[in-house]
Design an enzyme around this catalytic site. Sequence first.
Site, short mmCIF file in Angstrom:
data_model
loop_
_atom_site.label_atom_id
_atom_site.label_comp_id
_atom_site.label_asym_id
_atom_site.label_seq_id
_atom_site.Cartn_x
_atom_site.Cartn_y
_atom_site.Cartn_z
N GLY A 12 -44.92 12.16 25.70
CA GLY A 12 -43.55 12.20 25.23
C GLY A 12 -43.31 13.38 24.32
O GLY A 12 -44.24 14.14 23.99
N PRO A 13 -42.06 13.59 23.89
CA PRO A 13 -41.72 14.73 23.04
C PRO A 13 -42.46 14.68 21.71
O PRO A 13 -42.87 13.60 21.25
CB PRO A 13 -40.20 14.59 22.83
CG PRO A 13 -39.74 13.63 23.87
CD PRO A 13 -40.90 12.74 24.18
N SER A 14 -42.62 15.84 21.08
CA SER A 14 -43.24 15.90 19.75
C SER A 14 -42.41 15.09 18.75
O SER A 14 -41.18 15.04 18.86
CB SER A 14 -43.33 17.36 19.28
OG SER A 14 -44.19 18.10 20.12
N GLY A 15 -43.11 14.49 17.78
CA GLY A 15 -42.41 13.70 16.77
C GLY A 15 -42.08 12.30 17.22
O GLY A 15 -41.32 11.59 16.56
N GLY A 16 -42.64 11.89 18.36
CA GLY A 16 -42.33 10.56 18.88
C GLY A 16 -43.14 9.44 18.24
O GLY A 16 -42.88 8.27 18.50
N GLY A 17 -44.16 9.77 17.44
CA GLY A 17 -44.97 8.75 16.76
C GLY A 17 -46.32 8.50 17.40
O GLY A 17 -46.99 7.53 17.08
N LYS A 18 -46.74 9.41 18.30
CA LYS A 18 -48.00 9.19 19.02
C LYS A 18 -49.21 9.21 18.07
O LYS A 18 -50.07 8.33 18.13
CB LYS A 18 -48.16 10.27 20.11
CG LYS A 18 -47.03 10.26 21.15
CD LYS A 18 -47.27 11.25 22.27
CE LYS A 18 -47.14 12.71 21.81
NZ LYS A 18 -45.77 13.05 21.39
N THR A 19 -49.28 10.23 17.23
CA THR A 19 -50.42 10.33 16.30
C THR A 19 -50.38 9.21 15.26
O THR A 19 -51.42 8.70 14.84
CB THR A 19 -50.42 11.71 15.61
OG1 THR A 19 -50.51 12.73 16.61
CG2 THR A 19 -51.59 11.85 14.65
N GLU A 78 -54.93 14.94 22.01
CA GLU A 78 -54.71 16.29 22.51
C GLU A 78 -55.97 17.13 22.37
O GLU A 78 -55.96 18.24 21.83
CB GLU A 78 -53.54 16.94 21.78
CG GLU A 78 -52.25 16.15 21.93
CD GLU A 78 -51.06 16.88 21.35
OE1 GLU A 78 -50.78 17.99 21.81
OE2 GLU A 78 -50.43 16.31 20.45
#
Length: 621
Positions: free
Chosen positions: A376-383, A506
């Site tokens: 998904g786009p950066s800043g989506g909460g993945k990390t 990543e």
Amino acid sequence: MNTNEPAKKQGAAMKPFLKLLHGTKPSYGLLAVAVALSMISTLVGLVIPMFTKNLVDGFSLASISRLQIAGIAGAFIAQTIAGGVSIYLLNYVGQKVVAGLRDRLWRKFLVLPVSYYNDNRTGESVSRMTNDTGIIKTLISEHLASLFTGIISIVGSISVLLYLNWKMTLVLFTVLPLSALILVPLGRQMYKISKGTQDETASFTATLSGVLSEIRLVKSSGAEEREYEAGRTGIMNLLSFGIREGKISAMISPLVSFVFMMLLVVIIGYGGMQVSSGALTAGELVAFILYLIQIVMPLTQLTQFFTQIQKAKGASERIIETLAEDEEIYEGVEVARGAKEAIVVEDLSFGYKTGEPVLSGLDFFMLPGQVTAIVGPSGGGKTTLFSLLERFYEPQSGVIRLGTKPVSTFSLRSWRKLIGYVSQESPLLSGTIADNLGYGLDREVSTQEMRRAAAMAYADGFIEELPDGYNTDVGERGVKLSGGQRQRIAIARALLRDPKILMLDEATSSLDSQSEAVVQKALSNLMQGRTTIVIAHRLATVVNADQIIFMEKGRITGRGTHEELLQKHELYREFAAQQLQMNTPELPGGSEEEGSAANGQNISSGRRSAHPRIGGSLLES
């Protein structure tokens, strides 16, 4: 107004400081011996003026017996030895106290949650460990004895002076209280200044640590001048506090000297008149002057003690605040390492600040041995999701389960032992490659096991080419190695941990195509038989994952296989159209297997492939 209020405030402010010192479990016996020896040294000093008085008033050298000379010499030697031993013991106790404080702080820093370090700079924590504890050590080792000996010297000297001539003694009392009225407010000012100095020192240390640890970024960005100005601001602020402290010291020292000289003039003038009239002997006048010195000198030491205790109170406040911070909760049941259960995320929500959600209502599950990709786009909460899985933070609502049991019920250590984490930064600690490979393991790693893990991570080739092999120093944060080399060491380290859950953040995004191909083959070995969750920006690396979860602005907007999301998720389809039409370069002269790795297929299908040279997983080897 209640006149006892300042004293009550002072007492209340001292309680936390004394409690902090008590918590270090100092040797009260050694402290008592040190103070007792200082008191003995002081008491011997009180006898000397009386001996001088008798000598002036009529003794002659001929009338002094050898026994008296031996007694006087013995007293001087005893005073010297007692003073020396006292200083050593006080320094020893002070060092033990500061070591105890630093031990408590260090243990505390290691069990504080990650959220603490989000809000506090590393340099400030370093300052707590070094500067603030050093101030407390100075108080104990250099100034504590002066409190007791100073009081004894002053009280003893005044008592003898009242006995010798009470009228002249009363003259002293007209001057000493006046000087106290000036010294006490100056001490309060010193407290405020020293507290500000400690805060500024912590901030300056944090600035230095941040800049020097990222010196390559500073230089590559041409930011030397900017960082110089930031550092210079801290230096000038410290200078300002230092000058203000110097002003207070400049008032205290001359004031004490002025009081001493004034008393000396009064005593000599008034005492000379008393000697002339016969009311006072010359020996008594000499004794008066010597006792006056034994009052004023300790008075100076007491002033320094109270100045230092104000500094120590300021330092202890910061230490107490740190020690009072909430810790991670390590207690809980042990996780069965052989258990193969699904990881279930139910209605998970989290925000770093109240009212600012980063994740909202996440629901999904990961089956054992399968690969789940988060895209998904950066800043989506993945990390952030990874951080919650690692239990760096606690969810604000919802729950993460292993099977039917919430992971919060497991002990932190046993839960984190299940997890192997490989990030794009692949952090290494200063030390050798061998140190980093075995880092965090609660067992000894054999050389053979280390070489096997390095081979599976495709790290053995470059390690053996290094002059010192596995004993090669990697430098601070691994700066002496390339990004691909650091990644492969991180993968080998994860292999040695033998995790049941693998988290890849990543892991190949910052590498060139050649390094990426090698690292992806290493990851394929690592992923075999493990529950794997992958964060990826490039869809080519995860198209064969068992499930792909698409996250936008902290919410899950799509879940399924690559083919399913292509059909039903518009934004995923756009991502795929933009990325998958691009050709990923293969390794020069690479084989079909290497080309497949370069195209990113091994990261999702690697659990079904074997290492071409070793075969099987590390556990099977």
